[in-house]
Design a protein around this motif. Structure first.
Motif, short mmCIF file in Angstrom:
data_model
loop_
_atom_site.label_atom_id
_atom_site.label_comp_id
_atom_site.label_asym_id
_atom_site.label_seq_id
_atom_site.Cartn_x
_atom_site.Cartn_y
_atom_site.Cartn_z
N GLN A 97 -11.28 -9.37 -12.18
CA GLN A 97 -12.44 -8.68 -11.59
C GLN A 97 -13.56 -8.55 -12.62
O GLN A 97 -14.72 -8.80 -12.31
N LYS A 98 -13.21 -8.18 -13.83
CA LYS A 98 -14.20 -8.05 -14.90
C LYS A 98 -14.85 -9.39 -15.20
O LYS A 98 -16.07 -9.47 -15.37
N GLN A 99 -14.06 -10.46 -15.22
CA GLN A 99 -14.60 -11.80 -15.47
C GLN A 99 -15.55 -12.21 -14.35
O GLN A 99 -16.61 -12.77 -14.60
N THR A 100 -15.19 -11.89 -13.11
CA THR A 100 -16.05 -12.21 -11.97
C THR A 100 -17.38 -11.48 -12.07
O THR A 100 -18.44 -12.06 -11.84
N GLU A 101 -17.32 -10.19 -12.44
CA GLU A 101 -18.54 -9.41 -12.60
C GLU A 101 -19.40 -9.95 -13.72
O GLU A 101 -20.63 -10.04 -13.58
N ASP A 102 -18.78 -10.32 -14.83
CA ASP A 102 -19.53 -10.88 -15.95
C ASP A 102 -20.21 -12.19 -15.55
O ASP A 102 -21.36 -12.43 -15.91
N ASN A 103 -19.49 -13.04 -14.82
CA ASN A 103 -20.07 -14.31 -14.38
C ASN A 103 -21.22 -14.08 -13.40
O ASN A 103 -22.22 -14.78 -13.44
N GLU A 104 -21.08 -13.07 -12.54
CA GLU A 104 -22.13 -12.75 -11.58
C GLU A 104 -23.40 -12.32 -12.30
O GLU A 104 -24.50 -12.69 -11.91
N ILE A 105 -23.24 -11.55 -13.35
CA ILE A 105 -24.40 -11.08 -14.11
C ILE A 105 -25.11 -12.26 -14.76
O ILE A 105 -26.33 -12.34 -14.78
N LEU A 106 -24.35 -13.20 -15.29
CA LEU A 106 -24.95 -14.33 -15.99
C LEU A 106 -25.74 -15.24 -15.08
O LEU A 106 -26.69 -15.89 -15.51
N VAL A 107 -25.36 -15.32 -13.81
CA VAL A 107 -26.07 -16.22 -12.90
C VAL A 107 -27.12 -15.49 -12.07
O VAL A 107 -27.77 -16.10 -11.23
N ARG A 108 -27.31 -14.20 -12.29
CA ARG A 108 -28.31 -13.44 -11.55
C ARG A 108 -29.69 -13.91 -11.99
O ARG A 108 -30.04 -13.86 -13.15
N GLU A 109 -30.45 -14.37 -11.04
CA GLU A 109 -31.76 -14.89 -11.39
C GLU A 109 -32.87 -14.09 -10.73
O GLU A 109 -32.65 -13.39 -9.74
N ALA A 110 -34.05 -14.22 -11.28
CA ALA A 110 -35.20 -13.49 -10.76
C ALA A 110 -35.68 -14.15 -9.48
O ALA A 110 -35.88 -15.36 -9.42
N LYS A 111 -35.84 -13.34 -8.45
CA LYS A 111 -36.42 -13.84 -7.22
C LYS A 111 -37.93 -13.70 -7.30
O LYS A 111 -38.46 -12.99 -8.16
N LYS A 112 -38.59 -14.37 -6.41
CA LYS A 112 -40.05 -14.39 -6.42
C LYS A 112 -40.61 -12.97 -6.23
O LYS A 112 -40.16 -12.24 -5.36
#
Length: 126
Positions: free
Chosen positions: A41-56
């Motif tokens: 779960q922690k790894q999934t959350e960390d990966n989610e944070i890394l791919v979070r990108e800025a929307k317009k």
């Protein structure tokens, strides 16, 4: 042979030349399923944070129109705030139904009030 029949030299020879220590492998069985699921779960959350990108960045007018549509059509929304953490990563998107508004704030589900000036992007969820 009984234990007392081994000499110290024989014991030392056994450990030096024949015994293979499995190292950490012997301890892996002690990880409980709760531990491994928490690590995943922690790894999934960390990966989610890394791919979070800025929307317009949306204009205030477009944000207001989307909010009004969501309220009228009773739809769920996904909101990205214009806030970043110390690493420059945008905060997690907020999802929920707009349950009300007061002046320049909207009330979204269990997330409480959100000031419309902090909204970077809002979209109606399908």
């Amino acid at each position: 042979m009984k234990m007392d029949e081994f000499t110290d030299a024989q014991v030392q020879d056994f450990f030096d030349n024949h015994y293979v220590d499995r190292g950490m492998k012997k301890w892996q069985g002690f990880f409980l399923s709760d531990h491994t699921s928490a690590l995943k779960q922690k790894q999934t959350e960390d990966n989610e944070i890394l791919v979070r990108e800025a929307k317009k960045q949306m204009a205030i007018k477009n944000i207001s129109e989307t909010i009004n549509q969501a309220i009228v059509k009773n739809k769920y929304v996904r909101i990205q705030l214009n806030e970043k953490d110390t690493n420059g990563i945008f905060s997690k998107e907020i999802e929920g139904k707009i349950l009300g508004n007061h002046e320049d704030q909207i009330y979204v589900g269990d997330n409480g009030f959100i000031r419309t000036e902090l909204i970077r992007h809002i979209e109606i969820m399908k």
